[in-house]
Motif scaffolding. Structure first.
Motif, mmCIF file in Angstrom:
data_model
loop_
_atom_site.group_PDB
_atom_site.id
_atom_site.type_symbol
_atom_site.label_atom_id
_atom_site.label_comp_id
_atom_site.label_asym_id
_atom_site.label_seq_id
_atom_site.Cartn_x
_atom_site.Cartn_y
_atom_site.Cartn_z
ATOM 1 N N GLY A 35 -4.688 -2.938 8.957
ATOM 2 C CA GLY A 35 -4.858 -2.486 7.587
ATOM 3 C C GLY A 35 -4.507 -3.529 6.420
ATOM 4 O O GLY A 35 -4.202 -2.923 5.300
ATOM 5 N N LEU A 36 -3.395 -4.521 6.697
ATOM 6 C CA LEU A 36 -2.296 -5.009 5.675
ATOM 7 C C LEU A 36 -2.916 -6.580 5.722
ATOM 8 O O LEU A 36 -3.273 -7.541 6.202
ATOM 9 N N GLU A 37 -2.620 -7.174 4.701
ATOM 10 C CA GLU A 37 -2.579 -8.424 4.346
ATOM 11 C C GLU A 37 -1.780 -9.233 4.598
ATOM 12 O O GLU A 37 -0.686 -8.472 5.209
ATOM 13 N N PRO A 38 -2.214 -10.139 4.941
ATOM 14 C CA PRO A 38 -1.778 -11.370 5.722
ATOM 15 C C PRO A 38 -0.198 -11.211 5.666
ATOM 16 O O PRO A 38 0.996 -11.243 6.287
ATOM 17 N N THR A 39 0.313 -11.256 4.003
ATOM 18 C CA THR A 39 1.663 -11.884 3.274
ATOM 19 C C THR A 39 2.397 -10.202 3.968
ATOM 20 O O THR A 39 3.287 -10.133 4.548
ATOM 21 N N THR A 40 1.828 -9.330 3.769
ATOM 22 C CA THR A 40 2.676 -8.093 3.948
ATOM 23 C C THR A 40 2.694 -7.766 5.509
ATOM 24 O O THR A 40 3.948 -7.057 5.742
ATOM 25 N N CYS A 41 1.926 -8.176 6.484
ATOM 26 C CA CYS A 41 1.991 -8.092 7.446
ATOM 27 C C CYS A 41 2.913 -9.221 7.999
ATOM 28 O O CYS A 41 3.704 -8.446 9.144
ATOM 29 N N ARG A 42 3.073 -10.022 7.885
ATOM 30 C CA ARG A 42 3.821 -11.361 8.387
ATOM 31 C C ARG A 42 5.288 -10.664 8.464
ATOM 32 O O ARG A 42 6.644 -10.338 8.976
ATOM 33 N N ALA A 43 5.353 -9.654 7.192
ATOM 34 C CA ALA A 43 7.309 -9.006 6.619
ATOM 35 C C ALA A 43 6.946 -8.011 7.926
ATOM 36 O O ALA A 43 8.382 -8.161 7.705
ATOM 37 N N ILE A 44 6.028 -6.990 8.423
ATOM 38 C CA ILE A 44 6.240 -5.961 8.946
ATOM 39 C C ILE A 44 7.047 -6.790 10.503
ATOM 40 O O ILE A 44 7.600 -5.935 10.562
ATOM 41 N N VAL A 45 6.184 -7.737 10.741
ATOM 42 C CA VAL A 45 6.517 -8.677 12.770
ATOM 43 C C VAL A 45 8.085 -8.899 11.820
ATOM 44 O O VAL A 45 8.077 -9.117 13.191
ATOM 45 N N ASP A 46 8.218 -9.523 11.402
ATOM 46 C CA ASP A 46 9.302 -10.452 11.101
ATOM 47 C C ASP A 46 10.414 -8.925 11.241
ATOM 48 O O ASP A 46 11.292 -9.800 12.161
#
Length: 74
Positions: A35-46
C-alpha cells in the motif's frame, strides 16, 4: 519522509517477507501489497537491498536474500 518513517516502513515490508517465505514480487506488486506510493516503495526497496535483505532475481522480481540476520531494530 523522515528517516524514522522510512525505517518503520522498511521494517513492515521486511516482516511481510519474513512471514511469507519464498515470496517473490514485481515492483508493482510490491507497491500494491504494501500500500505504498511508487516513490516511497522505491526508497524502501533501495534500503532493503542495500542492507542485503532483498535482491532482484533474474526475472526482475524482488525476493528475500537467504541466510538473513536482522538489520533493523525490532
Amino acid at each position: 519522509m523522515s528517516p524514522l518513517d522510512l525505517d518503520r516502513l522498511a521494517l513492515r515490508v521486511r516482516r511481510e517477507f519474513q512471514e511469507m517465505p519464498g515470496l517473490q514480487v514485481s515492483f508493482s506488486q510490491m507497491t500494491r501489497l504494501c500500500g505504498l506510493e511508487p516513490t516511497t516503495c522505491r526508497a524502501i526497496v533501495d534500503v532493503l537491498i542495500s542492507c542485503a535483505f532483498l535482491r532482484w532475481t533474474p526475472r526482475n522480481l524482488l525476493a528475500r536474500v537467504d541466510g538473513q540476520t536482522p538489520f533493523l531494530s525490532q
